[in-house]
Design a protein around this motif. Structure first.
Motif, mmCIF file in Angstrom:
data_model
loop_
_atom_site.group_PDB
_atom_site.id
_atom_site.type_symbol
_atom_site.label_atom_id
_atom_site.label_comp_id
_atom_site.label_asym_id
_atom_site.label_seq_id
_atom_site.Cartn_x
_atom_site.Cartn_y
_atom_site.Cartn_z
ATOM 1 N N THR A 56 56.800 94.456 -46.992
ATOM 2 C CA THR A 56 55.764 93.926 -47.885
ATOM 3 C C THR A 56 55.551 94.840 -49.084
ATOM 4 O O THR A 56 55.826 96.040 -49.041
ATOM 5 C CB THR A 56 54.434 93.752 -47.145
ATOM 6 O OG1 THR A 56 54.035 95.021 -46.603
ATOM 7 C CG2 THR A 56 54.555 92.744 -46.027
ATOM 8 N N THR A 67 46.517 90.480 -47.336
ATOM 9 C CA THR A 67 47.649 90.635 -46.425
ATOM 10 C C THR A 67 48.555 89.415 -46.518
ATOM 11 O O THR A 67 48.103 88.277 -46.350
ATOM 12 C CB THR A 67 47.181 90.787 -44.972
ATOM 13 O OG1 THR A 67 46.306 91.917 -44.863
ATOM 14 C CG2 THR A 67 48.366 91.002 -44.041
ATOM 15 N N SER A 69 51.773 87.367 -44.964
ATOM 16 C CA SER A 69 52.491 87.235 -43.703
ATOM 17 C C SER A 69 53.319 85.954 -43.747
ATOM 18 O O SER A 69 53.133 85.125 -44.635
ATOM 19 C CB SER A 69 51.527 87.209 -42.509
ATOM 20 O OG SER A 69 50.652 86.096 -42.595
#
Length: 125
Positions: A56, A67, A69
């Motif tokens: 990331t 975040t 994902s």
């Protein structure tokens, strides 16, 4: 290749929102995925990227708050946004590429070949 973003809306400062981007027409697991944002009159700026290997990268302005994902089985990439600030207000776009990119070029919008339609996030103070 089609990318369909969803989850935008209105939040208060300090609140949270979660964005999703469903991808079809490509082998999702081989794509580098990214989230970008744009305000009217400005360029499209990097928010976060995630490689097919799971590495990331985040813009400094969102580190520790956002975040990224991905769920390869669902061919979907997510952006969890916490501790939202008014300056996070923008239209958020998901993006995908199958190019082989070096780390330093992961954030370049020009390297992403496929884009979603954008979803508006508004953060009130």
């Amino acid at each position: 290749v089609q990318l369909q973003a969803s989850g935008g809306g209105l939040a208060q400062a300090g609140g949270s929102l979660s964005l999703s981007c469903s991808v079809s027409g490509t082998i999702f697991s081989t794509n580098i995925m990214g989230w970008y944002r744009q305000v009217p009159g400005s360029q499209r700026d990097l928010v976060a990227t995630m490689t097919d290997g799971g590495a990331t990268n985040y813009a400094d302005s969102v580190k520790g708050r956002f975040t990224i994902s991905r769920d390869d089985a669902k061919t979907t990439v997510y952006l969890q946004m916490n501790s939202l600030k008014p300056e996070d207000t923008a239209t958020y776009y998901c993006a995908a590429t199958q190019r082989s990119l070096i780390t330093s070029s992961l954030g370049w919008a020009a390297n992403y070949d496929y884009w979603g339609q954008g979803t508006l996030v508004t953060v009130s103070s």
